[in-house]
Design a protein around this motif. Structure first.
Motif, PDB file in Angstrom:
ATOM      1  N   THR A  25      -3.209  12.512   5.410  1.00  0.00           N
ATOM      2  CA  THR A  25      -1.988  12.739   6.177  1.00  0.00           C
ATOM      3  C   THR A  25      -1.146  11.472   6.206  1.00  0.00           C
ATOM      4  O   THR A  25       0.077  11.525   6.037  1.00  0.00           O
ATOM      5  N   ALA A  26      -1.779  10.347   6.427  1.00  0.00           N
ATOM      6  CA  ALA A  26      -1.047   9.084   6.438  1.00  0.00           C
ATOM      7  C   ALA A  26      -0.419   8.823   5.065  1.00  0.00           C
ATOM      8  O   ALA A  26       0.737   8.380   4.975  1.00  0.00           O
ATOM      9  N   HIS A  27      -1.159   9.126   4.008  1.00  0.00           N
ATOM     10  CA  HIS A  27      -0.630   8.932   2.655  1.00  0.00           C
ATOM     11  C   HIS A  27       0.588   9.830   2.419  1.00  0.00           C
ATOM     12  O   HIS A  27       1.597   9.382   1.858  1.00  0.00           O
ATOM     13  N   VAL A  28       0.480  11.084   2.842  1.00  0.00           N
ATOM     14  CA  VAL A  28       1.598  12.021   2.664  1.00  0.00           C
ATOM     15  C   VAL A  28       2.802  11.568   3.481  1.00  0.00           C
ATOM     16  O   VAL A  28       3.946  11.643   3.015  1.00  0.00           O
ATOM     17  N   LYS A  29       2.557  11.078   4.695  1.00  0.00           N
ATOM     18  CA  LYS A  29       3.661  10.581   5.522  1.00  0.00           C
ATOM     19  C   LYS A  29       4.358   9.399   4.849  1.00  0.00           C
ATOM     20  O   LYS A  29       5.589   9.309   4.862  1.00  0.00           O
ATOM     21  N   GLU A  30       3.559   8.498   4.276  1.00  0.00           N
ATOM     22  CA  GLU A  30       4.148   7.353   3.579  1.00  0.00           C
ATOM     23  C   GLU A  30       4.987   7.814   2.393  1.00  0.00           C
ATOM     24  O   GLU A  30       6.109   7.327   2.187  1.00  0.00           O
TER      25      GLU A  30
ATOM     26  N   ALA B  52       6.387  10.718   1.979  1.00  0.00           N
ATOM     27  CA  ALA B  52       7.578  11.408   2.481  1.00  0.00           C
ATOM     28  C   ALA B  52       8.615  10.396   2.963  1.00  0.00           C
ATOM     29  O   ALA B  52       9.819  10.571   2.732  1.00  0.00           O
ATOM     30  N   ALA B  53       8.153   9.343   3.626  1.00  0.00           N
ATOM     31  CA  ALA B  53       9.083   8.315   4.095  1.00  0.00           C
ATOM     32  C   ALA B  53       9.763   7.622   2.901  1.00  0.00           C
ATOM     33  O   ALA B  53      10.969   7.353   2.937  1.00  0.00           O
TER      34      ALA B  53
ATOM     35  N   THR C  19      12.256  10.048   1.446  1.00  0.00           N
ATOM     36  CA  THR C  19      13.400  10.165   2.345  1.00  0.00           C
ATOM     37  C   THR C  19      14.317   8.955   2.187  1.00  0.00           C
ATOM     38  O   THR C  19      15.545   9.096   2.128  1.00  0.00           O
TER      39      THR C  19
END
Length: 180
Positions: A87-92, A94-95, A98
């Motif tokens: 999840t942290a990897h996906v958030k990074e 995505a950031a 973005t």
């Protein structure tokens, strides 16, 4: 020892011991002869043995269940940790995407603004008024303050020089589409 040397008390004790031994022997023989009592006794022994084995098996099952529960909790914790990491990897990611999209949008917005400014400068430099139709559609006459045009009914059409082409560049009233 000889029979003469013993006292009456010693003889009595010897007789009592013999009677006790004989009583035990008779009781053992009677117990062997009583099949029902022997079967009941054997059943009670087996019942106690089975109860003991059942308790051991139950304890082993409880122990094994606790081990399995601990192993499952450990696996769940591992899965949770891996999921959190993903999840942290996906958030990074995505950031990052973005930020890239924002940068690209800002760049494109700047380009559009530049093009709009150029077009605005061109329009402001030409200072043309928007073109209005030369004739009033209801009457077919030229509007006041406008130049008469070729299509205006109040102005005679110029003649087309012969030999240059077959038809004039303006559409004929009788044709469906202009011939160029």
């Amino acid at each position: 020892m000889s029979g003469d040397n013993r006292t009456a008390d010693e003889v009595r004790e010897s007789i009592q011991e013999t009677r006790a031994d004989l009583g035990e022997t008779a009781a053992a023989l009677a117990a062997k002869a009583d099949v029902k009592a022997r079967v009941q006794h054997a059943a009670a022994d087996k019942k106690a043995e089975i109860t003991e084995k059942t308790a051991e098996i139950k304890d082993a099952a409880v122990e094994k269940a606790a081990e399995i529960k601990d192993a499952a909790a450990e696996k769940a914790a591992q899965v949770k940790a891996v999921a959190a990491e993903k999840t942290a990897h996906v958030k990074e990611a995505a950031a990052e995407k973005t930020a890239q999209v924002k940068d690209l949008a800002a760049e494109k917005t700047a380009q559009v603004k530049d093009v709009a400014a150029e077009k605005s400068a061109q329009v402001a430099g030409s200072s043309r008024r928007p073109r209005r139709p030369p004739a009033d559609w209801r009457t077919g006459r030229a509007r006041p303050g406008t130049r008469p045009s070729i299509s205006s009914p109040t102005v005679a059409r110029p003649t087309w020089p012969a030999g240059r082409c077959r038809s004039p560049p303006w559409p004929s009233r009788h044709s469906a589409s202009p011939r160029w």
